[in-house]
Write a protein that holds these residues in place. Structure first.
Motif, PDB file in Angstrom:
ATOM      1  N   GLU A   1       0.819  -1.216   0.000  1.00  0.00           N
ATOM      2  CA  GLU A   1       0.000   0.000   0.000  1.00  0.00           C
ATOM      3  C   GLU A   1       0.851   1.264   0.000  1.00  0.00           C
ATOM      4  N   LEU A   2       0.454   2.205  -0.838  1.00  0.00           N
ATOM      5  CA  LEU A   2       0.987   3.556  -0.814  1.00  0.00           C
ATOM      6  C   LEU A   2      -0.150   4.485  -0.383  1.00  0.00           C
ATOM      7  N   ILE A   3       0.169   5.431   0.504  1.00  0.00           N
ATOM      8  CA  ILE A   3      -0.841   6.398   0.935  1.00  0.00           C
ATOM      9  C   ILE A   3      -0.385   7.793   0.523  1.00  0.00           C
ATOM     10  N   ALA A   4      -1.159   8.437  -0.331  1.00  0.00           N
ATOM     11  CA  ALA A   4      -0.843   9.788  -0.798  1.00  0.00           C
ATOM     12  C   ALA A   4      -1.506  10.800   0.120  1.00  0.00           C
ATOM     13  N   LEU A   5      -0.698  11.712   0.667  1.00  0.00           N
ATOM     14  CA  LEU A   5      -1.173  12.627   1.699  1.00  0.00           C
ATOM     15  C   LEU A   5      -1.255  14.079   1.242  1.00  0.00           C
ATOM     16  N   HIS A   6      -1.167  14.321  -0.057  1.00  0.00           N
ATOM     17  CA  HIS A   6      -1.147  15.710  -0.525  1.00  0.00           C
ATOM     18  C   HIS A   6      -2.448  16.454  -0.215  1.00  0.00           C
ATOM     19  N   GLY A   7      -3.543  15.751  -0.064  1.00  0.00           N
ATOM     20  CA  GLY A   7      -4.814  16.385   0.291  1.00  0.00           C
ATOM     21  C   GLY A   7      -5.318  15.997   1.658  1.00  0.00           C
ATOM     22  N   ALA A   8      -4.458  15.366   2.469  1.00  0.00           N
ATOM     23  CA  ALA A   8      -4.910  14.748   3.713  1.00  0.00           C
ATOM     24  C   ALA A   8      -5.194  15.731   4.838  1.00  0.00           C
ATOM     25  N   HIS A   9      -4.986  17.023   4.605  1.00  0.00           N
ATOM     26  CA  HIS A   9      -5.344  18.016   5.626  1.00  0.00           C
ATOM     27  C   HIS A   9      -6.854  18.122   5.785  1.00  0.00           C
ATOM     28  N   THR A  10      -7.600  17.585   4.810  1.00  0.00           N
ATOM     29  CA  THR A  10      -9.058  17.555   4.876  1.00  0.00           C
ATOM     30  C   THR A  10      -9.511  16.119   5.121  1.00  0.00           C
ATOM     31  N   GLU A  11     -10.390  15.917   6.076  1.00  0.00           N
ATOM     32  CA  GLU A  11     -10.865  14.575   6.384  1.00  0.00           C
ATOM     33  C   GLU A  11     -11.486  13.921   5.150  1.00  0.00           C
ATOM     34  N   GLY A  12     -11.091  12.682   4.887  1.00  0.00           N
ATOM     35  CA  GLY A  12     -11.605  11.939   3.753  1.00  0.00           C
ATOM     36  C   GLY A  12     -10.821  12.127   2.475  1.00  0.00           C
ATOM     37  N   GLU A  13      -9.749  12.939   2.515  1.00  0.00           N
ATOM     38  CA  GLU A  13      -9.005  13.238   1.293  1.00  0.00           C
ATOM     39  C   GLU A  13      -7.639  12.556   1.211  1.00  0.00           C
ATOM     40  N   ALA A  14      -7.250  11.791   2.218  1.00  0.00           N
ATOM     41  CA  ALA A  14      -6.072  10.937   2.050  1.00  0.00           C
ATOM     42  C   ALA A  14      -6.411   9.900   0.982  1.00  0.00           C
ATOM     43  N   GLN A  15      -5.408   9.491   0.219  1.00  0.00           N
ATOM     44  CA  GLN A  15      -5.649   8.548  -0.865  1.00  0.00           C
ATOM     45  C   GLN A  15      -4.814   7.283  -0.640  1.00  0.00           C
ATOM     46  N   ASN A  16      -5.505   6.166  -0.436  1.00  0.00           N
ATOM     47  CA  ASN A  16      -4.848   4.877  -0.216  1.00  0.00           C
ATOM     48  C   ASN A  16      -4.877   4.067  -1.499  1.00  0.00           C
ATOM     49  N   TYR A  17      -3.716   3.600  -1.913  1.00  0.00           N
ATOM     50  CA  TYR A  17      -3.602   2.774  -3.112  1.00  0.00           C
ATOM     51  C   TYR A  17      -2.997   1.437  -2.699  1.00  0.00           C
ATOM     52  N   MET A  18      -3.817   0.394  -2.707  1.00  0.00           N
ATOM     53  CA  MET A  18      -3.377  -0.910  -2.245  1.00  0.00           C
ATOM     54  C   MET A  18      -3.530  -1.961  -3.342  1.00  0.00           C
ATOM     55  N   GLN A  19      -2.640  -2.947  -3.323  1.00  0.00           N
ATOM     56  CA  GLN A  19      -2.728  -4.074  -4.229  1.00  0.00           C
ATOM     57  C   GLN A  19      -2.338  -5.339  -3.468  1.00  0.00           C
ATOM     58  N   CYS A  20      -2.954  -6.443  -3.826  1.00  0.00           N
ATOM     59  CA  CYS A  20      -2.735  -7.707  -3.133  1.00  0.00           C
ATOM     60  C   CYS A  20      -2.107  -8.734  -4.070  1.00  0.00           C
ATOM     61  N   ILE A  21      -1.252  -9.576  -3.499  1.00  0.00           N
ATOM     62  CA  ILE A  21      -0.525 -10.587  -4.265  1.00  0.00           C
ATOM     63  C   ILE A  21      -0.499 -11.874  -3.450  1.00  0.00           C
ATOM     64  N   ASN A  22      -0.838 -12.988  -4.076  1.00  0.00           N
ATOM     65  CA  ASN A  22      -0.795 -14.281  -3.406  1.00  0.00           C
ATOM     66  C   ASN A  22       0.627 -14.815  -3.348  1.00  0.00           C
ATOM     67  N   LEU A  23       1.024 -15.273  -2.168  1.00  0.00           N
ATOM     68  CA  LEU A  23       2.336 -15.871  -1.978  1.00  0.00           C
ATOM     69  C   LEU A  23       2.193 -17.264  -1.387  1.00  0.00           C
ATOM     70  N   GLN A  24       3.045 -18.164  -1.827  1.00  0.00           N
ATOM     71  CA  GLN A  24       3.165 -19.471  -1.186  1.00  0.00           C
ATOM     72  C   GLN A  24       4.533 -19.484  -0.505  1.00  0.00           C
TER      73      GLN A  24
ATOM     74  N   THR B   1      -9.819   9.584  10.887  1.00  0.00           N
ATOM     75  CA  THR B   1      -9.219  10.605  11.751  1.00  0.00           C
ATOM     76  C   THR B   1      -7.928  10.126  12.406  1.00  0.00           C
ATOM     77  N   ASP B   2      -7.390   8.986  11.991  1.00  0.00           N
ATOM     78  CA  ASP B   2      -6.089   8.552  12.496  1.00  0.00           C
ATOM     79  C   ASP B   2      -5.054   9.643  12.219  1.00  0.00           C
ATOM     80  N   PRO B   3      -4.098   9.872  13.148  1.00  0.00           N
ATOM     81  CA  PRO B   3      -3.123  10.947  12.946  1.00  0.00           C
ATOM     82  C   PRO B   3      -2.246  10.769  11.707  1.00  0.00           C
ATOM     83  N   GLY B   4      -2.089   9.546  11.216  1.00  0.00           N
ATOM     84  CA  GLY B   4      -1.324   9.336   9.991  1.00  0.00           C
ATOM     85  C   GLY B   4      -2.162   9.429   8.734  1.00  0.00           C
ATOM     86  N   ILE B   5      -3.477   9.592   8.886  1.00  0.00           N
ATOM     87  CA  ILE B   5      -4.423   9.694   7.770  1.00  0.00           C
ATOM     88  C   ILE B   5      -4.911  11.127   7.612  1.00  0.00           C
ATOM     89  N   LEU B   6      -5.280  11.761   8.721  1.00  0.00           N
ATOM     90  CA  LEU B   6      -5.715  13.162   8.722  1.00  0.00           C
ATOM     91  C   LEU B   6      -4.531  14.003   9.178  1.00  0.00           C
TER      92      LEU B   6
END
Length: 267
Positions: free
Chosen positions: A174-197, A218-223
């Motif tokens: 996951e990458l979290i883009a915080l350029h707009g995160a000063h406003t609640e709901g504007e943090a951007q989370n980009y996640m991808q999943c991969i199967n591993l054995q 409202t987590d301090p690392g999100i807002l």
């Protein structure tokens, strides 16, 4: 719903902030989910990466309790798995990531039992194995994990814990883009999943957290306002014991071949 129908319904959403194009393990390159072509194919190649019809939109679209936060919008289980050994380092090769999208890089694992191909994603319990947040705060907005990814030629290295019990796991990157995160709901989370054995002789089975319970708005690392001096708190659960908290140089891993794993064995 078929992949072709998903593609037709959501084609207009595919904006493209980047995606993992391949995964390199011990010099072997495994194809990632190709957002530009796979959704339009009746029978796409067998890959370990989970399928999605959109890597362009940032979350939270419907909030952090929505199942789309787990592996992205309408994510479909990967039909293959990638073999790795406990202690191996995996290089995740991204397409271009926007330089303005500063923020942390996080990696989680979740045991998927007998089959990652059929597991219900809402039951997966993720534990954090890597995190890199604000590396240098000497300038505003600072130098972040995503900036390090860009400098590493859009590659990210994550190590599988050496003592992890063997079995079938989902890696959530996951990458979290915080350029707009000063406003609640504007943090951007980009996640991808991969199967591993994962193979090995370890016995560690860390407790995890449901994907829909990893964050709140409202987590301090999100807002957070990254355009003012700050002490940054990386969101989500704490790293597990034995995790590698700092990214390593990725130059030692190169794609020298391609292999696709057709499935997994029972854990």
């Amino acid at each position: 719903m078929s992949r072709l129908l998903l593609a037709s319904v959501f084609a207009s959403r595919v904006l493209g902030h980047g995606h993992i194009r391949n995964v390199v393990v011990n010099g072997v390159s495994y194809q990632g989910w190709d957002i530009n072509s796979f959704p339009y194919m009746e029978d796409p190649p067998l890959v370990g990466s989970w399928g999605t019809i959109n890597t362009g939109g940032g979350f939270p679209v419907n909030g952090y309790s929505d199942p789309d936060i787990i592996c992205h919008i309408d994510a479909m289980n990967g039909e293959g798995s990638i073999p790795v050994a406990a202690g191996d380092s995996i290089s995740l090769q991204w397409t271009v990531w926007p330089e303005t999208h500063h923020g942390p890089v996080l990696d989680y694992l979740a045991n998927c039992g007998s089959s990652c191909q059929t597991v219900d994603k809402t039951t997966l319990e993720f534990f954090k194995i890597s995190e890199v947040g604000l590396i240098d705060d000497s300038t505003v907005p600072g130098y972040w994990g995503t900036d390090e990814l860009i400098e590493n030629d859009s590659a990210w290295l994550v190590q599988i814990p050496e003592d992890i019990a063997p079995g079938n796991y989902v890696l959530r990157h996951e990458l979290i883009a915080l350029h707009g995160a000063h406003t609640e709901g504007e943090a951007q989370n980009y996640m991808q999943c991969i199967n591993l054995q994962i193979s090995g002789s370890g016995s560690a089975q860390p407790e995890g957290v449901l994907g829909t319970e990893l964050y709140t708005a409202t987590d301090p690392g999100i807002l957070v306002d990254i355009y003012n001096p700050l002490t940054y708190t990386i969101p989500g659960p704490s790293l597990i014991a034995g995790a590698t908290p700092v990214a390593q140089a990725t130059s030692a891993i190169t794609a020298t071949g391609t292999a696709i794993v057709p499935g997994v064995t029972s854990a």
